[in-house]
Scaffold this motif. Structure first.
Motif, PDB file in Angstrom:
ATOM      1  N   ASP A  54      43.669  56.362  45.422  1.00 15.37           N
ATOM      2  CA  ASP A  54      43.660  55.650  44.143  1.00 15.37           C
ATOM      3  C   ASP A  54      44.967  54.903  43.907  1.00 15.37           C
ATOM      4  N   GLY A  55      45.596  54.468  45.022  1.00 16.27           N
ATOM      5  CA  GLY A  55      46.865  53.758  44.918  1.00 16.27           C
ATOM      6  C   GLY A  55      46.693  52.296  44.564  1.00 16.27           C
ATOM      7  N   PRO A  56      47.759  51.496  44.779  1.00 19.29           N
ATOM      8  CA  PRO A  56      47.713  50.072  44.414  1.00 19.29           C
ATOM      9  C   PRO A  56      46.803  49.243  45.307  1.00 19.29           C
ATOM     10  N   GLY A  57      46.399  49.800  46.453  1.00 13.64           N
ATOM     11  CA  GLY A  57      45.495  49.054  47.325  1.00 13.64           C
ATOM     12  C   GLY A  57      46.195  47.955  48.105  1.00 13.64           C
ATOM     13  N   VAL A  58      45.414  47.074  48.687  1.00 18.17           N
ATOM     14  CA  VAL A  58      45.899  45.981  49.536  1.00 18.17           C
ATOM     15  C   VAL A  58      45.224  44.700  49.074  1.00 18.17           C
ATOM     16  N   PRO A  59      45.945  43.600  49.009  1.00 19.35           N
ATOM     17  CA  PRO A  59      45.310  42.325  48.655  1.00 19.35           C
ATOM     18  C   PRO A  59      44.144  42.017  49.594  1.00 19.35           C
ATOM     19  N   PRO A  60      43.038  41.511  49.077  1.00 14.69           N
ATOM     20  CA  PRO A  60      41.852  41.258  49.925  1.00 14.69           C
ATOM     21  C   PRO A  60      42.135  40.390  51.137  1.00 14.69           C
ATOM     22  N   GLU A  61      43.051  39.405  50.993  1.00 16.65           N
ATOM     23  CA  GLU A  61      43.307  38.509  52.124  1.00 16.65           C
ATOM     24  C   GLU A  61      44.066  39.198  53.263  1.00 16.65           C
ATOM     25  N   GLN A  62      44.573  40.420  53.023  1.00 16.35           N
ATOM     26  CA  GLN A  62      45.334  41.121  54.058  1.00 16.35           C
ATOM     27  C   GLN A  62      44.590  42.331  54.618  1.00 16.35           C
ATOM     28  N   LEU A  63      43.359  42.522  54.222  1.00 17.38           N
ATOM     29  CA  LEU A  63      42.625  43.712  54.660  1.00 17.38           C
ATOM     30  C   LEU A  63      42.420  43.745  56.177  1.00 17.38           C
ATOM     31  N   GLU A  64      42.222  42.600  56.791  1.00 15.47           N
ATOM     32  CA  GLU A  64      42.014  42.573  58.235  1.00 15.47           C
ATOM     33  C   GLU A  64      43.325  42.628  58.998  1.00 15.47           C
ATOM     34  N   ALA A  65      44.408  42.174  58.369  1.00 13.96           N
ATOM     35  CA  ALA A  65      45.687  42.090  59.073  1.00 13.96           C
ATOM     36  C   ALA A  65      46.460  43.404  59.085  1.00 13.96           C
ATOM     37  N   ILE A  66      46.074  44.379  58.256  1.00 16.20           N
ATOM     38  CA  ILE A  66      46.876  45.601  58.165  1.00 16.20           C
ATOM     39  C   ILE A  66      46.804  46.448  59.432  1.00 16.20           C
ATOM     40  N   PHE A  67      45.862  46.171  60.322  1.00 16.03           N
ATOM     41  CA  PHE A  67      45.752  46.940  61.558  1.00 16.03           C
ATOM     42  C   PHE A  67      46.587  46.339  62.690  1.00 16.03           C
ATOM     43  N   LYS A  68      47.253  45.236  62.443  1.00 14.24           N
ATOM     44  CA  LYS A  68      48.114  44.636  63.454  1.00 14.24           C
ATOM     45  C   LYS A  68      49.458  45.358  63.482  1.00 14.24           C
ATOM     46  N   PRO A  69      50.041  45.551  64.666  1.00 20.96           N
ATOM     47  CA  PRO A  69      51.344  46.227  64.750  1.00 20.96           C
ATOM     48  C   PRO A  69      52.415  45.488  63.946  1.00 20.96           C
ATOM     49  N   PHE A  70      53.232  46.258  63.203  1.00 24.84           N
ATOM     50  CA  PHE A  70      54.374  45.786  62.415  1.00 24.84           C
ATOM     51  C   PHE A  70      53.958  44.949  61.208  1.00 24.84           C
ATOM     52  N   HIS A  71      52.669  44.904  60.888  1.00 22.59           N
ATOM     53  CA  HIS A  71      52.271  44.185  59.679  1.00 22.59           C
ATOM     54  C   HIS A  71      52.570  45.050  58.467  1.00 22.59           C
TER      55      HIS A  71
END
Length: 474
Positions: free
Chosen positions: A407-424
């Motif tokens: 139930d945290g602040p979440g992630v902006p929708p445009e970054q949902l796919e990029a969060i699995f990239k290393p060092f993102h």
């Protein structure tokens, strides 16, 4: 001067051309040769009993009183029902030519036109006889169901006429004659022959190409040792060239990936040596009473760097575990230690962890990779969640789903796919002060890929980040 090379036709082109040429030649050859083969078999000279039968029938007809020649012609044409058939034999002695019910008689004008009010209903065999024997020479025409022989000249009611006799007879004939009289069967035979030829060609090329496709899928799923079968590599055509080129590419990719893994691992190990010395120097300085804010800050930075190196080592070793032998795992037993550790961390942080794991969930997988993936997700949720973290699992068909949400602040929708990239890193909510270097979710994705599964991130019902893992059971 530029050098111009002329490319010769390749083997694949020649094989396809040969298959098309053979099929076309068979079809065209059949169309051309069948009529030539049929001609000597259909039209044959009259046999002696046929000549005698024609003479007797003509003389007998000339003695009959006839008032209406056309009506008489119709009557003689329908003496036999088409279903009747009493075998092939000449009329026996003592039987009059008009008393044998195996025969029908067709009366023609001298120019070959049939007499009678129903002249258009002349049997097909009789029509073919007249078409192929335009000179009206006495001949016998053999079809599948009957024999047509004649004509014999006679005079009926003062009018010169020709007599044509149809004899119902079943006799063995060439299959070519059967195809000529049944165009549909001929078309089906051509389709069958061409289908077999092109089917063999398709199988000849489709089987190795399918094997090549499966090898490419194995390589794409992380099996760096996947190679094309030797029997395909031994082919001398373009498919074999493609397979050898693919093997060369696979070897190069495998070498590059392993070299990259080795490089990351070596760098991580090399960084650990000076980092250990720095941590040792900081510990000695504290022991000598030289503690200060600067030393405390250096110690924190060293600890963060050690954590980053540890994650880099995990990421580099992850790909090398892709081909580990998988085993049958019970999900509850596999994650028990991970869940206990996460529950303790959540309690220390004043947060609540809810776990919903049905009994009896099993899958084939690597225990270490699965534990590491779930542990990283839970730690990530505990770090950024406000009060509530939820872990759930369920089975759908042949897939097992694992979900971690907070139930945290979440992630902006445009970054949902990029969060699995290393060092993102998500700059606003997940800054460096909160810990982590953007490698945790990359490790999760690598573990899921090793299991040939899928990973999806979205905004959950709790309002924070929701990550779902979909893994094959077998």
């Amino acid at each position: 001067m530029a050098r111009i090379e002329v490319a010769l036709p390749n083997r694949l082109f020649l094989k396809l051309l040969l298959a098309f040429w053979i099929t076309t030649s068979l079809i065209v050859g059949s169309v051309i040769l069948i009529p030539k083969v049929l001609q000597p078999q259909d039209l044959q000279p009259l046999k002696s009993w046929q000549q005698e039968f024609l003479l007797k029938a003509a003389r007998r007809l000339e003695t009959l009183p006839i008032r209406d020649l056309d009506r008489f012609a119709d009557m003689m044409r329908h003496r036999i029902h088409p279903a009747e058939d009493k075998g092939k034999r000449p009329p026996g002695p003592g039987m009059g030519p008009l008393r044998d019910d195996r025969f029908r008689f067709h009366l023609l004008t001298l120019d070959g036109r049939p007499l009678g009010h129903e002249a258009k209903r002349l049997p097909r065999a009789a029509r073919r006889f007249l078409l192929e024997n335009e000179a009206l020479t006495p001949m016998a025409f053999y079809s599948i169901r009957s024999v047509i022989f004649g004509p014999e000249p006679l005079t009926l009611n003062g009018q010169p006429t020709l007599l044509l006799v149809e004899m119902k007879a079943s006799h063995s004939r060439s299959w070519i004659l059967y195809l000529q009289e049944n165009p549909l069967m001929f078309v089906l035979l051509v389709a069958l022959v061409s289908g077999v030829i092109f089917g063999l060609v398709a199988w000849h090329f489709g089987r190795p190409l399918n094997a090549l496709r499966l090898t490419a899928l194995q390589l794409g799923h992380g099996d760096l040792d996947a190679r094309v079968e030797p029997r395909i590599l031994a082919r001398r055509d373009e498919v074999g060239q493609l397979a050898r080129s693919f093997d060369t590419m696979a070897h190069s990719v495998s070498t590059l990936v392993r070299e990259q893994q080795r490089l990351i691992s070596d760098i991580s190990h090399e960084l650990r040596t000076p980092l250990t010395r720095i941590q040792l120097a900081l510990a000695l300085a504290k022991r000598k009473g030289q503690a200060s804010n600067e030393l405390t800050r250096l110690e924190q930075q060293a600890a963060q760097m050690e954590g980053m190196i540890q994650e880099l080592l995990q990421l580099s070793r992850l790909n090398s575990q892709v081909t580990d032998t998988k085993q049958r795992l019970n999900l509850g037993d596999t994650l028990e230690r991970v869940i206990d550790g996460a529950a303790f961390e959540a309690e220390q942080a004043g947060k609540r962890l809810e776990v919903t794991l049905p009994q009896g969930l099993t899958l084939n997988g690597c225990e270490t990779l699965l534990q590491r993936a779930v542990e990283n997700l839970l730690r990530n949720a505990i770090r950024y969640g406000n009060q509530q973290i939820r872990l759930s699992a369920w089975r759908r068909g042949e897939r097992l789903n694992l979900r971690v949400e907070d139930d945290g602040p979440g992630v902006p929708p445009e970054q949902l796919e990029a969060i699995f990239k290393p060092f993102h890193r998500v700059s606003k909510a997940r800054d460096r002060q909160s810990g982590g270097w953007g490698l945790g979710l990359a490790i999760v994705q690598g573990a899921v890929t090793a299991h040939q599964g899928q990973i999806r991130a979205e905004i959950g019902v709790l309002g924070g980040l929701c990550v779902t893992l979909t893994l094959p059971i077998e």
